[in-house]
Scaffold this motif. Structure first.
Motif, PDB file in Angstrom:
ATOM      1  N   GLU A 163      49.518  43.589  31.241  1.00  0.00           N
ATOM      2  CA  GLU A 163      49.226  42.399  32.035  1.00  0.00           C
ATOM      3  C   GLU A 163      50.508  41.706  32.479  1.00  0.00           C
ATOM      4  OE1 GLU A 163      46.877  40.030  29.358  1.00  0.00           O
ATOM      5  OE2 GLU A 163      48.620  38.960  28.570  1.00  0.00           O
ATOM      6  N   GLU A 605      47.249  44.295  35.458  1.00  0.00           N
ATOM      7  CA  GLU A 605      45.806  44.508  35.333  1.00  0.00           C
ATOM      8  C   GLU A 605      45.268  45.409  36.444  1.00  0.00           C
ATOM      9  OE1 GLU A 605      47.046  41.732  36.700  1.00  0.00           O
ATOM     10  OE2 GLU A 605      46.072  41.956  38.652  1.00  0.00           O
ATOM     11  N   ALA A 606      46.111  45.719  37.443  1.00  0.00           N
ATOM     12  CA  ALA A 606      45.615  46.405  38.641  1.00  0.00           C
ATOM     13  C   ALA A 606      45.398  47.899  38.404  1.00  0.00           C
ATOM     14  CB  ALA A 606      46.586  46.192  39.805  1.00  0.00           C
ATOM     15  N   ASP A 609      38.752  49.395  37.801  1.00  0.00           N
ATOM     16  CA  ASP A 609      37.976  48.543  38.701  1.00  0.00           C
ATOM     17  C   ASP A 609      38.830  47.444  39.332  1.00  0.00           C
ATOM     18  OD1 ASP A 609      35.717  49.946  38.250  1.00  0.00           O
ATOM     19  OD2 ASP A 609      34.868  48.559  36.770  1.00  0.00           O
ATOM     20  N   LEU A 610      39.921  47.097  38.676  1.00  0.00           N
ATOM     21  CA  LEU A 610      40.751  46.002  39.192  1.00  0.00           C
ATOM     22  C   LEU A 610      41.933  46.502  40.015  1.00  0.00           C
ATOM     23  CD1 LEU A 610      40.783  43.679  36.046  1.00  0.00           C
ATOM     24  CD2 LEU A 610      39.512  43.383  38.177  1.00  0.00           C
ATOM     25  N   PHE A 611      41.943  47.802  40.306  1.00  0.00           N
ATOM     26  CA  PHE A 611      43.066  48.352  41.062  1.00  0.00           C
ATOM     27  C   PHE A 611      43.219  47.643  42.398  1.00  0.00           C
ATOM     28  CE2 PHE A 611      44.651  51.616  44.129  1.00  0.00           C
ATOM     29  CZ  PHE A 611      45.954  51.620  43.685  1.00  0.00           C
ATOM     30  N   GLN A 612      42.101  47.452  43.059  1.00  0.00           N
ATOM     31  CA  GLN A 612      42.095  46.745  44.336  1.00  0.00           C
ATOM     32  C   GLN A 612      40.837  45.922  44.391  1.00  0.00           C
ATOM     33  OE1 GLN A 612      42.161  49.097  47.891  1.00  0.00           O
ATOM     34  NE2 GLN A 612      44.211  48.371  48.310  1.00  0.00           N
ATOM     35  N   PRO A 613      40.881  44.785  45.054  1.00  0.00           N
ATOM     36  CA  PRO A 613      39.635  44.051  45.226  1.00  0.00           C
ATOM     37  C   PRO A 613      38.682  44.856  46.105  1.00  0.00           C
ATOM     38  CG  PRO A 613      41.451  42.942  46.359  1.00  0.00           C
ATOM     39  CD  PRO A 613      42.036  44.121  45.657  1.00  0.00           C
ATOM     40  N   LEU A 614      37.430  44.849  45.724  1.00  0.00           N
ATOM     41  CA  LEU A 614      36.408  45.504  46.524  1.00  0.00           C
ATOM     42  C   LEU A 614      35.538  44.385  47.084  1.00  0.00           C
ATOM     43  CD1 LEU A 614      35.027  48.172  47.276  1.00  0.00           C
ATOM     44  CD2 LEU A 614      33.653  47.938  45.217  1.00  0.00           C
ATOM     45  N   ARG A 615      35.453  44.306  48.405  1.00  0.00           N
ATOM     46  CA  ARG A 615      34.642  43.239  49.006  1.00  0.00           C
ATOM     47  C   ARG A 615      33.208  43.728  49.148  1.00  0.00           C
ATOM     48  NH1 ARG A 615      37.774  40.676  54.042  1.00  0.00           N
ATOM     49  NH2 ARG A 615      36.290  38.993  53.669  1.00  0.00           N
ATOM     50  N   ARG A 616      32.301  42.873  48.737  1.00  0.00           N
ATOM     51  CA  ARG A 616      30.890  43.244  48.751  1.00  0.00           C
ATOM     52  C   ARG A 616      30.127  42.260  49.625  1.00  0.00           C
ATOM     53  NH1 ARG A 616      32.885  44.371  43.548  1.00  0.00           N
ATOM     54  NH2 ARG A 616      31.940  46.168  42.500  1.00  0.00           N
ATOM     55  N   PRO A 618      26.417  40.466  50.717  1.00  0.00           N
ATOM     56  CA  PRO A 618      25.284  40.043  49.867  1.00  0.00           C
ATOM     57  C   PRO A 618      24.288  41.180  49.634  1.00  0.00           C
ATOM     58  CG  PRO A 618      25.755  38.376  51.536  1.00  0.00           C
ATOM     59  CD  PRO A 618      26.607  39.567  51.871  1.00  0.00           C
ATOM     60  N   TRP A 636      36.359  46.208  52.277  1.00  0.00           N
ATOM     61  CA  TRP A 636      34.907  46.291  52.155  1.00  0.00           C
ATOM     62  C   TRP A 636      34.503  47.724  51.866  1.00  0.00           C
ATOM     63  CZ3 TRP A 636      32.149  41.828  52.520  1.00  0.00           C
ATOM     64  CH2 TRP A 636      32.685  40.762  53.252  1.00  0.00           C
ATOM     65  N   GLU A 764      32.448  34.720  55.738  1.00  0.00           N
ATOM     66  CA  GLU A 764      31.693  34.945  54.500  1.00  0.00           C
ATOM     67  C   GLU A 764      30.543  33.965  54.308  1.00  0.00           C
ATOM     68  OE1 GLU A 764      33.199  36.533  51.189  1.00  0.00           O
ATOM     69  OE2 GLU A 764      35.024  37.353  52.060  1.00  0.00           O
TER      70      GLU A 764
ATOM     71  N   THR B 109      30.090  30.394  51.481  1.00  0.00           N
ATOM     72  CA  THR B 109      31.308  31.148  51.759  1.00  0.00           C
ATOM     73  C   THR B 109      32.013  31.584  50.489  1.00  0.00           C
ATOM     74  OG1 THR B 109      31.569  29.840  53.747  1.00  0.00           O
ATOM     75  CG2 THR B 109      33.508  31.033  53.001  1.00  0.00           C
ATOM     76  N   GLN B 149      44.980  39.907  43.614  1.00  0.00           N
ATOM     77  CA  GLN B 149      45.321  40.247  44.996  1.00  0.00           C
ATOM     78  C   GLN B 149      44.522  39.467  46.029  1.00  0.00           C
ATOM     79  OE1 GLN B 149      45.337  44.696  45.294  1.00  0.00           O
ATOM     80  NE2 GLN B 149      45.195  44.609  43.086  1.00  0.00           N
ATOM     81  N   SER B 169      32.779  37.511  48.825  1.00  0.00           N
ATOM     82  CA  SER B 169      32.784  38.973  48.794  1.00  0.00           C
ATOM     83  C   SER B 169      33.594  39.519  47.627  1.00  0.00           C
ATOM     84  CB  SER B 169      33.340  39.531  50.104  1.00  0.00           C
ATOM     85  OG  SER B 169      34.691  39.163  50.252  1.00  0.00           O
ATOM     86  N   VAL B 170      34.526  38.731  47.110  1.00  0.00           N
ATOM     87  CA  VAL B 170      35.352  39.214  45.999  1.00  0.00           C
ATOM     88  C   VAL B 170      34.961  38.562  44.683  1.00  0.00           C
ATOM     89  CG1 VAL B 170      37.312  39.951  47.385  1.00  0.00           C
ATOM     90  CG2 VAL B 170      37.185  37.577  46.600  1.00  0.00           C
ATOM     91  N   TYR B 173      35.222  40.945  41.772  1.00  0.00           N
ATOM     92  CA  TYR B 173      36.626  41.223  41.457  1.00  0.00           C
ATOM     93  C   TYR B 173      37.245  40.060  40.685  1.00  0.00           C
ATOM     94  CZ  TYR B 173      41.667  41.754  42.291  1.00  0.00           C
ATOM     95  OH  TYR B 173      43.030  41.831  42.137  1.00  0.00           O
ATOM     96  N   ASN B 180      38.864  39.863  32.201  1.00  0.00           N
ATOM     97  CA  ASN B 180      39.889  40.750  31.639  1.00  0.00           C
ATOM     98  C   ASN B 180      41.071  39.947  31.095  1.00  0.00           C
ATOM     99  OD1 ASN B 180      41.082  43.487  31.313  1.00  0.00           O
ATOM    100  ND2 ASN B 180      42.578  42.687  32.773  1.00  0.00           N
TER     101      ASN B 180
END
Lengths: 1003, 195
Positions: A163, A605-606, A609-616, A618, A636, A764, B109, B149, B169-170, B173, B180
């Motif tokens: 970390e 921590e990257a 699952d935390l390697f990159q943010p994943l945008r989701r 709804p 995304w 968003e 948002t 990030q 959206s994050v 994350y 963590n």
């Protein structure tokens, strides 16, 4: 014989024995040992092989500067190569293996290389591998790959966690030796926020080993008092096992905390990377002893004098029964005295100085130690360990006076301040001829944003080797640093240490002074990379005058230790060979990190699952549960298609496209960018942003718009909706949402700051669902009483619609050519609306569709896609979108660029449809070529494919591309050479291959 | 189609416990208000809706579910119960009519998390370059920075009680990041804990 003494060892706990293994052999050590001290206690002198000649290598040092004792630690997911035994704390069950040998450490075939030394000279790699050319691929490269690197790369995924930790302090003190402690205390007493970090597991550094008296008490007791005082200060944080790794711009410093390396069962992150912003940094990083350059100085059993002393005093380990001390300065005598006091045999101190040493020499003499002044070691004797030394006059060429039996040679060539951290960010050095070392030049420190020095060196890192001077220096640095950050130091005297009368050092870069070629060829400078005195001299003869070039040519200082022991000796030899003073040669560049840090610590921590943010969106979970094949779009994930049963992705896309064309499809379009632009000048602003007019868009209407950069190239597109008199909503591409918003803000903030426009990125806030197909209206009408008829809600308008009590903003726009609505609801309502629309759509045989079907649908209609038809060098005119480029507006971003000659060139490649004669699908990116050849003999290209799909609607391949004079060549057939040598014949056609009149979308 | 369609926050009920707790906050009303922050009309409408005083640079004033946060020299974030947003927006439009301003409902948002525990600051310090020490980050300060990030903003509701907002959206994350960083056994012991 290297053994553990019955008593002593200030850092070890005799009551806590520990078991560890080295190359599978079980050994014993104690809590507090390093792996190096424990190996020595087990008489393990030979610990590795050198890189080039595979020479036997023993432990040389006791700290971070160690070049030889590199081992692989742990196994499987916890295996790590190239770990220094000297900085590895022992723990019960530690597993270590030696490196760079075959079949075994003791019997290494590669050692024949040393007999080839004459044909492996400096620059060998550069000279040998050039010829014959064919050898490179088949002989040299495989050989180099096989022999490259000392340790083995780990094979398994790293099992540990890591970390980062960000801190902001007034004063950072790097180094917890006596100078660092004193500096931290001096700064801490003012109330400044201080962070003190020390790379080892102990405070105090060398002082407790080297001894002395401060303020009338032993230096050990004095150190304990400092630690206690610091401990009690609320504004001071102290961290052990945390190395200052690098100093960067703006007072940014990296600290590398090895949290659990010494206690793998502790849990929690293994390493923690401290990302420190310090107003002032004090480098109290100490000094490193230099080896002496005599023949055989790499044989196991030759060790730095300070290390021999450390092992004896700190760990109760006698490296030898008979230790010969060789020195050119007074410090070497400390080792002789320490060993003698422990009852060990010191046959002699060989002092290169004709006049000998000062007070310490007298003390040694009074202990009965034989002292030979003006003498040198001509040659160390032994193979895998030292058996003796041939002694000669330092002034001569090496005729041997006598041979002295010994099993350890403790050498001291003087000390070099650790200037690495000072130098990382631009601190300059000066050559101190009196002490024969480079030290920080206080007049040229690393500068901060305000132009002031932000780093100070203190103690021996600043060249103050004497305890009394070092303490005064550190006290000053601590006060000054605190003062510079706005605190007021109280008056008080610095601690006073008793000074011993020292005789000056004699710079000795070669022992003996006139050593012949045979001796010099066995005199090592860089122990890890096998660079000898003769190699550097050869480099000088071959014209390598720059120290940086010599470094790379000879590989001096390029090993994992980055030349901590070899640098100064090497450049002194180079200077002598070049006939110039040492400062004229200068040093190589010091770069972070100080010693290697783990990749895990850098990643923090990257990972996983935390390697990159994943945008989701709804609706993300629904997609996931319903067979979505994902496509990354920026950060995304969008469904590429939804797999049902045994479908292939291609089957799924065909089904989805067909459903949309025939009845109804639903698409999650939430990722599209949505930017609100509002204000009295918003219309004028948008007229500048877009190539077409937006100011005259009617309220309630939608218009497709293009955006260019200043060069005139397309950067984004989308539908703009006029919300009210001074509010527009701009849709951008998915990937464009953030940068187009930034683009707008940049123009508003830097160029048109006086325009009254506000923007807000509301991407968003909204979930957006495209409802597409002939039954689109029928579906929505099930949920609302609002009038959705073609008359009340025509194409290219938007409307607030209440869908079962949910207020939605519905845009009647189409990217597919079908009757289509985009339904926007607050994001929190997105999933519910999606579920309900889907349920309602069942009766129409509807399907959800993904990005690939979206692409096929738009390609059938000849609609362009940013990133497919554009690549940063494509204009709207190239895409035949002239209709969307206003001729009336006096200006817009890109207008001027588009008027440049190259952008107006009639021969620019322009958009057309492409249809293979055999109906097959063209490969993406394929180039069209003529028979003509260019200057390089290559076929001249005249176009390329930008989008290509199988069209389930037309039941053949469809494509779009950019072709030279394309629109003028409708119906012509051109050639696309394929990778397999065949040629695809392709007819140039209208890009709109489906419903040219647009009747379907306008019903 | 008569049943009410349910609105959802980003990660309803998400919660993790380590040396600090991380909990998703649920739905909350939010309005972005851009305008001339020195104008009394803007100030009045913002403080009227927020029920608190106007914050200064980097400031946030809170009372129960309401807050006014300074986001930039011409931007405020007004927070209130989710159900009250429409009324509040109407009030803004009415008050500021004829002036240059922008007000948008941004309740959906973002996602919000509460990081609670004596060492809550350490959770943030692992993830953000912003200074979250007690002197630089006391109650009443809002920082727009980043976590890992992605962009995020955070403030103290009280000592040991930090609120974090990020884009919706994050949300997963950021929740994973926080959980963590808060794992038991990874305490840093850097910030002094108030008695």
């Amino acid at each position: 014989m290297s053994t553990r003494l019955a008593t002593g060892g200030r850092l070890i706990d005799h009551a806590a024995p520990m078991t560890f293994t080295f190359n599978g052999k079980e050994m014993q050590g104690y809590a507090g040992d390093t792996l190096a001290s424990a190996l020595l206690a087990n008489d393990r002198m030979l610990v590795g092989r050198s890189f080039k000649y595979h020479r036997p290598r023993g432990i040389m040092a006791s700290g971070a500067e160690e070049p030889n004792a590199l081992v692989g630690l742990g196994r499987d997911g916890q295996f790590e190569p190239n770990q220094r035994a000297t900085t590895t704390e022992l723990f019960d069950g530690l597993e270590s293996t030696s490196q760079n040998h075959w079949p075994s450490l003791d019997h290494d075939i590669g050692a024949v290389n040393q007999y080839l030394g004459r044909v492996l000279p400096a620059g060998f790699y550069y000279k040998m591998f050039l010829y014959p050319r064919a050898f490179w691929k088949h002989v040299y490269e495989p050989f180099i790959r096989h022999s490259a690197g000392l340790g083995k790369a780990p094979q398994d995924r790293d099992a540990d966690s890591y970390e980062h930790f960000h801190v902001h302090v007034d004063v950072l003190v790097i180094g917890g030796g006596i100078a660092g402690l004193q500096a931290a205390c001096a700064a801490g007493r003012t109330g400044a926020k201080v962070l003190l970090i020390e790379q080892t597991a102990h405070w105090g550094g060398r002082a407790p080993v080297d001894g002395g008296v401060v303020d009338g008490i032993s230096v050990d007791a004095f150190t304990q008092n400092l630690i206690a005082e610091l401990d009690a200060m609320e504004n001071v944080t102290m961290r052990l096992r945390t190395m200052g790794a690098g100093v960067y711009d703006h007072g940014y410093v990296l600290g590398y905390e090895r949290r659990t390396d010494h206690a793998p069962d502790m849990g929690g992150p293994r390493h923690r990377l401290w990302r420190i912003r310090a107003a002032r940094t004090i480098t109290a990083t100490g000094a490193i002893e230099r080896p002496l350059s005599f023949s055989g100085n790499d044989i196991p059993g030759v060790m730095l004098a300070s290390a021999v002393r450390d092992y004896a005093v700190n760990f109760g380990v006698a490296v030898g029964d008979r230790t010969l001390v060789v020195t050119n300065n007074d410090d070497g005598y400390r080792t002789a005295i320490a060993l003698k006091n422990l009852g060990l045999d010191v046959p002699a101190v060989i002092d290169a100085r004709p006049a000998g040493g000062g007070a310490l020499a007298q003390e040694a003499a009074s202990l009965g130690i034989r002292i030979e002044t003006g003498k040198a070691v001509a040659k160390a004797l032994g193979g895998k360990r030292i058996t003796g030394a041939a002694v000669c006059a330092q002034a001569g060429t090496g005729s041997v006076d006598e041979e002295i039996e010994c099993d350890c040679i403790a050498m001291s060539g003087g000390w070099s301040p650790v200037v690495h951290l000072w130098s990382h960010c631009g601190g300059k050095l000066i050559w101190d001829a009196d002490h024969a070392f480079f030290r920080p030049d206080p007049a040229r420190p690393p500068l901060g944003a305000e132009g002031q020095g932000v780093v100070m060196a203190a103690g021996s890192a600043n060249g103050a080797l004497d305890l009394a001077i070092a303490l005064a220096d550190a006290d000053y640095a601590g006060r000054k640093a605190a003062e510079a950050t706005g605190y007021r130091p109280k008056r008080g005297r610095p601690p006073e240490a008793e000074q011993a009368g020292e005789a000056p050092i004699l710079p000795v870069w070669q022992m003996p002074e006139g050593a012949d070629q045979t001796l010099r060829a066995k005199t090592w400078l860089d122990f890890q990379n096998d660079v000898k005195v003769t190699d550097v001299q050869l480099a000088a003869r071959e014209g390598f005058e720059s120290v940086e070039h010599t470094k790379r040519y000879t590989t001096l200082g390029m090993a994992t230790d980055q030349g901590k022991l070899s640098n100064i000796n090497g450049l002194a030899v180079l200077s002598e060979a070049l006939g110039q003073a040492i400062p004229a040669t200068g040093t190589t560049t010091f770069r972070p990190p100080y010693t290697p840090i783990s990749m895990g610590a850098i990643a923090g921590e990257a990972r996983g699952d935390l390697f990159q943010p994943l945008r989701r969106t709804p609706m993300h979970e629904w997609h996931e549960a319903n067979g979505a094949e994902w496509e990354p779009v920026g950060q995304w994930r969008r469904p590429y298609c939804y797999i049902q049963g045994d479908e292939t992705p291609a089957d799924a896309v065909t089904r989805e496209v067909t459903a949309v064309r025939q009845s109804l499809g639903l698409l999650d379009a939430s990722t599209l960018g949505k930017i609100i632009v509002k204000g009295p000048d918003a219309g004028q602003f948008l007229d500048m942003m877009y190539t077409n007019m937006m100011s005259n868009l009617g309220i309630g209407k939608c218009r497709y718009g293009l955006m260019c950069n200043e060069n005139g190239f397309l950067i984004d597109d989308g539908v703009v909706a006029r919300i009210d008199a001074d509010t527009w909503l701009c849709h951008t591409t998915t990937g464009g949402a953030d940068h187009i918003h930034a683009h707008m803000e940049e123009w508003l903030q830097t160029e048109w700051w006086d325009w009254q426009v506000y923007t807000a990125n509301v991407t968003e806030q909204w979930a957006q669902i495209a409802v597409v197909g002939p039954n689109a209206r029928n579906l929505l009408e099930k949920f609302t009483d609002d009038d959705l008829s073609a008359e009340a809600f025509p194409f290219m308008t938007w409307k607030d619609v209440t869908l079962n009590s949910v207020r939605a903003r519905v845009f009647r726009i189409s990217f597919s050519g079908e009757l289509s609505y985009e339904v926007a609801t607050p994001a929190g309502m997105g999933r519910a609306v999606w579920n309900e629309l889907l349920a309602g759509a069942e009766e129409f045989g509807a399907t959800t569709y993904g990005t690939e079907a979206l692409h096929v649908l738009r390609a059938e209609k000849g609609f362009i896609m940013i990133g497919d038809e554009t690549d940063g060098t494509v204009t709207p005119q190239d895409l035949c979108l002239n209709w969307a480029v206003s001729k009336k507006k006096h200006d817009f971003i890109g207008k001027r660029g588009q008027q440049r000659s190259h952008l107006c060139d009639p021969k620019r490649w322009r958009l057309v449809g492409l249809q293979t004669l055999d109906g097959s699908v063209l490969p993406d990116g394929a180039y069209a070529a003529t028979q003509a050849r260019n200057a390089n003999g290559q076929r001249k290209t005249i176009g390329r494919v930008t989008s290509t799909y199988y069209s389930p609607t037309l039941k053949r391949g469809i494509a779009m591309g950019l072709v030279e004079n394309g629109p003028q060549r409708m119906g012509e057939v051109i050639d696309f050479p394929m990778l397999d040598g065949t040629v695809q014949q392709v007819r140039i056609v209208d890009p709109v291959q489906y419903d040219k009149a647009g009747e379907k979308q306008n019903v | 189609m008569s049943e009410v369609w349910q609105n959802q926050s980003a990660l309803p009920g998400a919660s993790a416990t380590g040396f600090a707790r991380v909990d998703e906050i649920g739905l909350r009303g939010a309005i972005v208000l851009r305008g001339d922050l020195s104008s009394s009309a803007v100030k009045n409408v913002a403080t009227g809706i927020g029920g608190v005083d106007m914050p200064g640079t980097l400031g946030i004033n809170l009372v129960e579910e309401r807050a006014v946060a300074w986001m930039s020299p011409d931007e405020l974030l007004l927070m209130m119960p989710y159900a009250e947003v429409d009324v509040a927006l109407g009030q803004i439009h009415k008050t500021l009519e004829g002036q240059h301003y922008l007000a948008q409902n941004v309740s959906d948002t973002r996602a919000g998390f509460l990081v609670s525990g004596a060492r809550a600051r350490e959770v943030l310090a692992k993830l953000t370059p912003a200074d979250v020490s007690p002197d630089a980050f006391p109650k009443g300060v809002v920082r727009r920075s980043k976590l890992g990030q992605v962009p995020a903003a955070f403030w103290l509701n009280d000592e040991g009680d930090i609120e974090v907002i990020c884009f919706r959206s994050v949300a997963q994350y950021v929740f994973d990041l926080l959980a963590n960083a808060a794992k038991a056994g990874s305490e840093v012991g850097y910030f002094s804990i108030p008695d």
